[in-house]
Design a protein around this motif. Structure first.
Motif, PDB file in Angstrom:
ATOM      1  N   TYR A 186       0.827  -1.206   0.000  1.00  0.00           N
ATOM      2  CA  TYR A 186       0.000   0.000   0.000  1.00  0.00           C
ATOM      3  C   TYR A 186       0.863   1.258   0.000  1.00  0.00           C
ATOM      4  CZ  TYR A 186      -2.560   3.803   2.293  1.00  0.00           C
ATOM      5  OH  TYR A 186      -3.082   5.027   2.632  1.00  0.00           O
ATOM      6  N   SER A 211      -0.869  -5.652   1.700  1.00  0.00           N
ATOM      7  CA  SER A 211      -0.601  -4.916   2.946  1.00  0.00           C
ATOM      8  C   SER A 211      -1.458  -3.660   3.062  1.00  0.00           C
ATOM      9  CB  SER A 211       0.894  -4.564   3.045  1.00  0.00           C
ATOM     10  OG  SER A 211       1.709  -5.705   2.873  1.00  0.00           O
ATOM     11  N   ALA A 213      -4.222  -2.341   4.996  1.00  0.00           N
ATOM     12  CA  ALA A 213      -4.715  -2.826   6.278  1.00  0.00           C
ATOM     13  C   ALA A 213      -6.176  -2.546   6.551  1.00  0.00           C
ATOM     14  CB  ALA A 213      -3.857  -2.247   7.405  1.00  0.00           C
ATOM     15  N   THR A 214      -6.707  -1.436   6.068  1.00  0.00           N
ATOM     16  CA  THR A 214      -8.056  -1.021   6.466  1.00  0.00           C
ATOM     17  C   THR A 214      -8.960  -0.811   5.260  1.00  0.00           C
ATOM     18  OG1 THR A 214      -7.557   1.354   6.383  1.00  0.00           O
ATOM     19  CG2 THR A 214      -7.026   0.178   8.435  1.00  0.00           C
ATOM     20  N   ASP A 237      -5.531  -7.222   2.341  1.00  0.00           N
ATOM     21  CA  ASP A 237      -4.857  -6.953   3.600  1.00  0.00           C
ATOM     22  C   ASP A 237      -3.855  -8.044   3.947  1.00  0.00           C
ATOM     23  OD1 ASP A 237      -6.736  -8.894   4.124  1.00  0.00           O
ATOM     24  OD2 ASP A 237      -7.800  -7.782   5.680  1.00  0.00           O
ATOM     25  N   THR A 239      -0.285  -9.848   3.877  1.00  0.00           N
ATOM     26  CA  THR A 239       1.031  -9.222   3.941  1.00  0.00           C
ATOM     27  C   THR A 239       2.124 -10.201   3.538  1.00  0.00           C
ATOM     28  OG1 THR A 239       1.448  -9.846   6.244  1.00  0.00           O
ATOM     29  CG2 THR A 239       0.222  -7.805   5.866  1.00  0.00           C
ATOM     30  N   PRO A 250      -9.267 -10.878   1.007  1.00  0.00           N
ATOM     31  CA  PRO A 250      -9.148  -9.888   2.078  1.00  0.00           C
ATOM     32  C   PRO A 250     -10.359  -9.922   2.996  1.00  0.00           C
ATOM     33  CG  PRO A 250      -9.697  -8.825  -0.002  1.00  0.00           C
ATOM     34  CD  PRO A 250      -9.358 -10.245  -0.330  1.00  0.00           C
TER      35      PRO A 250
END
Length: 289
Positions: A186, A211, A213-214, A237, A239, A250
């Motif tokens: 990201y 990666s 995350a949100t 998300d 990694t 995800p």
């Protein structure tokens, strides 16, 4: 008044028309289609296709097609494709030379690449191939030209997706329908030079972003993909710390599908805008009288 009512009704139908996926979601579906429904993430891919999302799944049974057809894959793929999804088969290419990882044989020939593609065609009736570990330099162009010509000759309707992971040198764009010219995190996607360096080939360019995350970060990536005109995207998300960020969908998969479909079809938007102009003109005309 009758004409105005008709126009208003037409505009209402246009506004209520289904939204279309603005960006193709190309999913590295490197997870096994479990025979247990609650554990089979391919069902989530099927759900997305049923919503009208433009989803292409990269199947990868065994770092390639494997040694024989797998009935679990056949069942899930048939269900997904019946819902409108597309499936392409994973084939690694060793960057056209001998730079493969230790987990696979160190060299790769064009005939081996094409043979794997034919296994996918025979066993799973796929819609194309995903050429991973794609080179970016001029010296490897003959390798990929041979592969591309062979695939297009045998399967003219196939979708060919190449994955160099970075922007390749001139000459590669014509070898595939889509080049995933970014594969990274990201932070590298939003803060690096990839987006600013895009050229007129953006519509045939895609990105794989891990990666993220949100949900807010995912929506930011999807917004940038649309802003810069990317033709394909995948956001997860997962990694690199996990060893493989593509072993699962995800956690925000349904939100990602919604984000990809957040822009109306250009034709519908244009029709709505044109209709509004006509309506305003009609109203002004009535006021003048």
């Amino acid at each position: 008044m009758k004409r105005l009512k008709t126009l208003l009704a037409t505009l209402a139908l246009t506004a209520a028309a289904p939204f279309a996926s603005a960006v193709e979601i190309v999913v590295p579906a490197y997870f096994y289609p479990s025979w247990m429904p609650e554990l089979n993430e391919w069902h989530q891919l099927t759900w997305a296709a049923q919503q009208g999302a433009n989803v292409t799944a990269i199947m990868n049974p065994a770092n390639g097609p494997g040694l024989s057809s797998n009935s679990d894959y056949v069942a899930s793929i048939n269900e997904f494709r019946a819902a409108g999804g597309k499936v392409i088969g994973y084939v690694y290419t060793c960057y056209g030379v001998n730079h493969c990882t230790p987990e696979v044989p160190p060299t790769r020939s064009t005939s081996e690449v094409l043979a794997d593609a034919e296994k996918y065609a025979s066993w799973y009736h796929v819609d194309g191939v995903f050429l991973d570990e794609m080179a970016t330099q001029p010296g490897a162009l003959p390798f990929y030209q041979t592969v591309s010509n062979g695939l297009r000759s045998a399967h003219p309707g196939w979708e060919i997706v190449g994955n160099p992971g970075v922007t390749p040198t001139a000459g590669y764009n014509g070898l595939a329908n889509t080049l995933m010219s970014f594969e990274g995190s990201y932070s590298d996607f939003v803060g690096g030079s990839f987006l600013s360096g895009l050229s007129t080939h953006a519509a045939s360019t895609g990105a794989i972003v891990h990666s993220v995350a949100t949900v807010a970060q995912m929506q930011e990536v999807m917004g940038l993909a649309r802003q810069y005109g990317l033709g394909a995207i995948y956001v997860t998300d997962g990694t690199m710390a996990s060893g493989n960020p593509y072993l699962h969908l995800p956690s925000y998969w349904r939100a990602e599908v919604a984000a990809a479909a957040a822009v109306p079809e250009p034709a519908s938007a244009a029709m709505a805008a044109g209709g509004l102009l006509v309506l305003l003109g009609a109203l002004r005309s009535r006021r003048v009288r």
